[in-house]
Motif scaffolding. Structure first.
Motif, PDB file in Angstrom:
ATOM      1  N   GLU A  29      54.929-104.771 -30.673  1.00 33.77           N
ATOM      2  CA  GLU A  29      54.967-104.973 -32.107  1.00 33.77           C
ATOM      3  C   GLU A  29      56.054-105.974 -32.457  1.00 33.77           C
ATOM      4  OE1 GLU A  29      54.521-101.899 -35.834  1.00 33.77           O
ATOM      5  OE2 GLU A  29      55.332-101.167 -33.968  1.00 33.77           O
ATOM      6  N   ASN A  30      55.766-106.808 -33.445  1.00 29.55           N
ATOM      7  CA  ASN A  30      56.774-107.712 -33.968  1.00 29.55           C
ATOM      8  C   ASN A  30      56.527-107.884 -35.464  1.00 29.55           C
ATOM      9  OD1 ASN A  30      54.749-109.659 -34.295  1.00 29.55           O
ATOM     10  ND2 ASN A  30      55.255-110.702 -32.394  1.00 29.55           N
ATOM     11  N   LEU A  31      57.149-108.851 -36.078  1.00 29.31           N
ATOM     12  CA  LEU A  31      57.003-109.029 -37.521  1.00 29.31           C
ATOM     13  C   LEU A  31      55.603-109.474 -37.931  1.00 29.31           C
ATOM     14  CD1 LEU A  31      60.434-110.709 -38.281  1.00 29.31           C
ATOM     15  CD2 LEU A  31      59.775-108.335 -38.666  1.00 29.31           C
ATOM     16  N   SER A  32      54.801-109.917 -36.990  1.00 31.23           N
ATOM     17  CA  SER A  32      53.440-110.362 -37.284  1.00 31.23           C
ATOM     18  C   SER A  32      52.414-109.248 -37.170  1.00 31.23           C
ATOM     19  CB  SER A  32      53.045-111.498 -36.340  1.00 31.23           C
ATOM     20  OG  SER A  32      53.875-112.602 -36.534  1.00 31.23           O
ATOM     21  N   GLY A  33      52.831-108.069 -36.737  1.00 32.71           N
ATOM     22  CA  GLY A  33      51.912-106.951 -36.596  1.00 32.71           C
ATOM     23  C   GLY A  33      52.015-106.314 -35.234  1.00 32.71           C
ATOM     24  N   MET A  34      51.050-105.474 -34.938  1.00 32.86           N
ATOM     25  CA  MET A  34      50.983-104.811 -33.644  1.00 32.86           C
ATOM     26  C   MET A  34      49.928-105.515 -32.804  1.00 32.86           C
ATOM     27  SD  MET A  34      50.032-100.858 -32.748  1.00 32.86           S
ATOM     28  CE  MET A  34      51.609-100.167 -33.170  1.00 32.86           C
ATOM     29  N   PHE A  35      50.253-105.749 -31.558  1.00 34.06           N
ATOM     30  CA  PHE A  35      49.337-106.410 -30.634  1.00 34.06           C
ATOM     31  C   PHE A  35      48.981-105.425 -29.526  1.00 34.06           C
ATOM     32  CE2 PHE A  35      51.747-109.615 -32.781  1.00 34.06           C
ATOM     33  CZ  PHE A  35      50.792-110.560 -33.100  1.00 34.06           C
ATOM     34  N   VAL A  36      47.696-105.319 -29.255  1.00 35.63           N
ATOM     35  CA  VAL A  36      47.201-104.366 -28.275  1.00 35.63           C
ATOM     36  C   VAL A  36      46.414-105.126 -27.224  1.00 35.63           C
ATOM     37  CG1 VAL A  36      45.835-102.281 -27.931  1.00 35.63           C
ATOM     38  CG2 VAL A  36      46.940-102.688 -30.138  1.00 35.63           C
ATOM     39  N   GLU A  37      46.752-104.886 -25.977  1.00 35.59           N
ATOM     40  CA  GLU A  37      45.984-105.461 -24.865  1.00 35.59           C
ATOM     41  C   GLU A  37      45.174-104.335 -24.254  1.00 35.59           C
ATOM     42  OE1 GLU A  37      46.865-107.034 -20.435  1.00 35.59           O
ATOM     43  OE2 GLU A  37      48.069-107.964 -22.017  1.00 35.59           O
ATOM     44  N   LEU A  38      43.868-104.547 -24.181  1.00 39.63           N
ATOM     45  CA  LEU A  38      42.959-103.578 -23.585  1.00 39.63           C
ATOM     46  C   LEU A  38      42.376-104.198 -22.326  1.00 39.63           C
ATOM     47  CD1 LEU A  38      42.258-103.529 -26.989  1.00 39.63           C
ATOM     48  CD2 LEU A  38      41.527-101.318 -26.156  1.00 39.63           C
ATOM     49  N   LYS A  39      42.164-103.376 -21.306  1.00 37.43           N
ATOM     50  CA  LYS A  39      41.611-103.918 -20.070  1.00 37.43           C
ATOM     51  C   LYS A  39      40.455-103.057 -19.568  1.00 37.43           C
ATOM     52  CE  LYS A  39      44.600-101.615 -16.784  1.00 37.43           C
ATOM     53  NZ  LYS A  39      45.392-101.719 -15.600  1.00 37.43           N
ATOM     54  N   LYS A  40      39.565-103.741 -18.888  1.00 41.75           N
ATOM     55  CA  LYS A  40      38.412-103.105 -18.248  1.00 41.75           C
ATOM     56  C   LYS A  40      38.191-103.877 -16.964  1.00 41.75           C
ATOM     57  CE  LYS A  40      33.463-102.722 -18.953  1.00 41.75           C
ATOM     58  NZ  LYS A  40      32.395-103.018 -19.906  1.00 41.75           N
ATOM     59  N   ASP A  41      38.527-103.263 -15.849  1.00 43.53           N
ATOM     60  CA  ASP A  41      38.519-103.939 -14.557  1.00 43.53           C
ATOM     61  C   ASP A  41      39.392-105.195 -14.645  1.00 43.53           C
ATOM     62  OD1 ASP A  41      36.753-101.970 -13.530  1.00 43.53           O
ATOM     63  OD2 ASP A  41      35.049-103.051 -14.378  1.00 43.53           O
ATOM     64  N   GLU A  42      38.821-106.360 -14.500  1.00 44.40           N
ATOM     65  CA  GLU A  42      39.596-107.609 -14.579  1.00 44.40           C
ATOM     66  C   GLU A  42      39.534-108.261 -15.959  1.00 44.40           C
ATOM     67  OE1 GLU A  42      41.658-108.675 -12.173  1.00 44.40           O
ATOM     68  OE2 GLU A  42      41.080-106.841 -11.130  1.00 44.40           O
ATOM     69  N   GLU A  43      38.714-107.705 -16.843  1.00 47.97           N
ATOM     70  CA  GLU A  43      38.570-108.261 -18.184  1.00 47.97           C
ATOM     71  C   GLU A  43      39.693-107.762 -19.091  1.00 47.97           C
ATOM     72  OE1 GLU A  43      34.632-107.865 -19.936  1.00 47.97           O
ATOM     73  OE2 GLU A  43      33.887-107.414 -17.934  1.00 47.97           O
ATOM     74  N   ARG A  44      40.144-108.614 -19.988  1.00 46.79           N
ATOM     75  CA  ARG A  44      41.194-108.245 -20.944  1.00 46.79           C
ATOM     76  C   ARG A  44      40.800-108.710 -22.334  1.00 46.79           C
ATOM     77  NH1 ARG A  44      45.211-106.044 -18.248  1.00 46.79           N
ATOM     78  NH2 ARG A  44      45.706-106.732 -16.160  1.00 46.79           N
ATOM     79  N   GLU A  45      41.110-107.887 -23.308  1.00 43.66           N
ATOM     80  CA  GLU A  45      40.890-108.212 -24.718  1.00 43.66           C
ATOM     81  C   GLU A  45      42.193-107.959 -25.457  1.00 43.66           C
ATOM     82  OE1 GLU A  45      38.252-109.344 -26.491  1.00 43.66           O
ATOM     83  OE2 GLU A  45      37.009-109.516 -24.703  1.00 43.66           O
ATOM     84  N   ASN A  46      42.511-108.813 -26.401  1.00 42.67           N
ATOM     85  CA  ASN A  46      43.702-108.650 -27.226  1.00 42.67           C
ATOM     86  C   ASN A  46      43.292-108.460 -28.671  1.00 42.67           C
ATOM     87  OD1 ASN A  46      45.867-109.044 -25.260  1.00 42.67           O
ATOM     88  ND2 ASN A  46      44.989-111.075 -25.055  1.00 42.67           N
ATOM     89  N   VAL A  47      43.942-107.506 -29.323  1.00 46.51           N
ATOM     90  CA  VAL A  47      43.640-107.179 -30.712  1.00 46.51           C
ATOM     91  C   VAL A  47      44.951-107.158 -31.485  1.00 46.51           C
ATOM     92  CG1 VAL A  47      42.716-105.407 -32.251  1.00 46.51           C
ATOM     93  CG2 VAL A  47      41.675-105.765 -30.013  1.00 46.51           C
ATOM     94  N   GLN A  48      44.934-107.733 -32.672  1.00 46.30           N
ATOM     95  CA  GLN A  48      46.097-107.673 -33.549  1.00 46.30           C
ATOM     96  C   GLN A  48      45.780-106.708 -34.680  1.00 46.30           C
ATOM     97  OE1 GLN A  48      47.167-111.287 -35.581  1.00 46.30           O
ATOM     98  NE2 GLN A  48      49.155-110.489 -36.184  1.00 46.30           N
ATOM     99  N   LEU A  49      46.668-105.748 -34.902  1.00 44.39           N
ATOM    100  CA  LEU A  49      46.511-104.785 -35.982  1.00 44.39           C
ATOM    101  C   LEU A  49      47.533-105.085 -37.065  1.00 44.39           C
ATOM    102  CD1 LEU A  49      46.129-101.524 -33.875  1.00 44.39           C
ATOM    103  CD2 LEU A  49      44.334-103.036 -34.719  1.00 44.39           C
ATOM    104  N   LEU A  50      47.049-105.228 -38.274  1.00 40.83           N
ATOM    105  CA  LEU A  50      47.924-105.564 -39.396  1.00 40.83           C
ATOM    106  C   LEU A  50      48.157-104.390 -40.342  1.00 40.83           C
ATOM    107  CD1 LEU A  50      46.429-109.072 -40.209  1.00 40.83           C
ATOM    108  CD2 LEU A  50      48.499-108.563 -38.917  1.00 40.83           C
ATOM    109  N   THR A  51      47.240-103.427 -40.358  1.00 38.08           N
ATOM    110  CA  THR A  51      47.355-102.327 -41.310  1.00 38.08           C
ATOM    111  C   THR A  51      48.033-101.119 -40.684  1.00 38.08           C
ATOM    112  OG1 THR A  51      45.196-101.391 -40.759  1.00 38.08           O
ATOM    113  CG2 THR A  51      45.253-103.066 -42.502  1.00 38.08           C
ATOM    114  N   ALA A  52      48.769-100.398 -41.512  1.00 42.06           N
ATOM    115  CA  ALA A  52      49.467 -99.196 -41.037  1.00 42.06           C
ATOM    116  C   ALA A  52      48.477 -98.124 -40.598  1.00 42.06           C
ATOM    117  CB  ALA A  52      50.374 -98.657 -42.132  1.00 42.06           C
TER     118      ALA A  52
END
Length: 69
Positions: A29-52
């Motif tokens: 988390e930083n001032l721009s929001g929360m960042f989440v990295e999700l993984k499935k085997d070798e695949e990765r997805e990144n999601v930014q969450l802005l809402t509480a």
């Protein structure tokens, strides 16, 4: 878009990735929001969450994932 609609979209995005078999790998988390990295085997997805509400929802999903392991 209202704050409620934005939160719902972010929660649906999390649910969609988790239902596809992704696991929460890293959260930061930083001032721009929360960042989440999700993984499935070798695949990765990144999601930014802005809402509480979506951040709270993610914490529930993270606890569920920890309980399953």
């Amino acid at each position: 878009m209202s704050a409620y609609e934005e939160a719902v979209l972010e929660m649906k995005n999390i649910d969609s990735l988790l239902s596809q078999g992704y696991d929460i790998a890293h959260v930061y988390e930083n001032l721009s929001g929360m960042f989440v990295e999700l993984k499935k085997d070798e695949e990765r997805e990144n999601v930014q969450l802005l809402t509480a509400d979506a951040r709270k929802y993610l914490s529930i999903k993270l606890r569920e994932q920890a309980a399953d392991n």
